[in-house]
Write a protein that holds these residues in place. Structure first.
Motif: not given
Length: 317
Positions: A133-150
């Protein structure tokens, strides 16, 4: 179009499959251009290459394939039946290449590109959403692929090029990776709310030497930290249950199946009491890791800079 008999011999059957793509690929766009115009001069003008270069490329293409793709009459050419069949596949292949190029260019776009970001399960409910949320305040269009793992699984995905960055613990020390310590997180001894220690606020870990522990599976960073802290306290934990997710361990503790060393929860869970460990110092370091020597795209560089700027202030209060 003059045939050039000085080109290399046609591929032998044994080398054909492994080498044919390498030989043909640079000539496919030339072939499609000539086929589209059915005229060598006009095709050369459109593609900005010398006519002689284009003519030689078509002759060598036919030579490597071992068949005629064009019927020739001066500078004018027409496709043979084999040429028409070949053209259909070439146009599909060139279309795929163009789409792939568009895709990677889009992913590298400074304002709307993509970041493949990995992080620990325990950071998924609060820490990472707040960071994004904090990052996209200045970069609203950048997309993310999110991966949760150990941790170890994410580092392997970094090495395979499937992730750009990951937040992990412990901070890795490997020659092929770059890692930066960003913050540390206190671990607590979590006990059932009817446990003999539940009335305490603080505890030395050695006081839990006779307890049964529930832990993450071997290979998880938090499991390694738990084993190390217990060893520092002078005992080896007796493990009754091994899991893959910290909140599952809290549920096991609430059910009276053991105690656990865990980071603070995003939301307080009923049925457990969380004790501050006074000795040894029970913390886990959180670090940012990426593959050494790999250039960043603009969106990855921007997100990396943002995360590094949060050193000491990465985790929510």
């Amino acid at each position: 179009m003059v045939h050039d008999h000085s080109s290399q011999p046609r591929l032998s059957p044994s080398s054909y499959e492994e080498d044919i793509a390498l030989l043909l690929a640079p000539r496919l766009a030339y072939f499609a251009g000539v086929a589209r115009h059915e005229h060598v001069t006009r095709a050369a003008q459109e593609m900005g290459v010398p006519q002689s270069t284009l003519s030689r490329a078509m002759v060598r293409l036919e030579h490597d394939l071992g068949l005629a793709l064009f019927a020739r009459k001066g500078r004018t050419v027409s496709l043979t039946p084999a040429g028409r069949t070949f053209l259909a596949s070439v146009e599909r292949a060139l279309g795929e290449v163009e789409r792939a190029a568009d895709s990677v260019r889009a992913d590298a776009d400074p304002s709307a590109g993509k970041v493949a970001f990995g992080f620990l399960h325990t950071m998924g409910s609060e820490t990472v959403p707040g960071l994004l949320r904090a990052f996209r305040a200045d970069h609203p269009r950048i997309r993310f692929t999110l991966v949760q793992n150990y941790g170890e699984a994410m580092l392997e995905r970094l090495r395979r090029g499937e992730l750009d960055l990951c937040l992990t613990s412990p901070v890795p020390d490997a020659p092929d990776l770059v890692a930066r310590r960003l913050d540390e997180q206190r671990l607590r001894l979590v006990v059932p709310d009817d446990h003999r220690l539940a009335g305490r606020r603080r505890i030395r870990l050695a006081e839990a030497a006779d307890e049964v522990f529930v832990t993450l599976e071997p290979g998880y960073g938090l499991r390694r930290i738990t084993d190390d802290l217990c060893a520092e306290a002078g005992f080896t934990p007796r493990v009754a249950f091994e899991g893959e997710e910290a909140e599952t361990l809290r549920g096991l503790v609430a059910a009276g199946l053991g105690v656990a060393l865990l980071p603070p929860p995003a939301v307080a869970r009923p049925g457990v009491v969380e004790l501050t460990v006074t000795a040894p110092r029970a913390v886990r370091e959180i670090g940012l890791a990426w593959l050494d020597g790999h250039p960043d795209t603009a969106p990855v560089a921007a997100f990396k800079k943002f995360l590094l700027s949060r050193r000491g202030n990465l985790l929510p209060d």
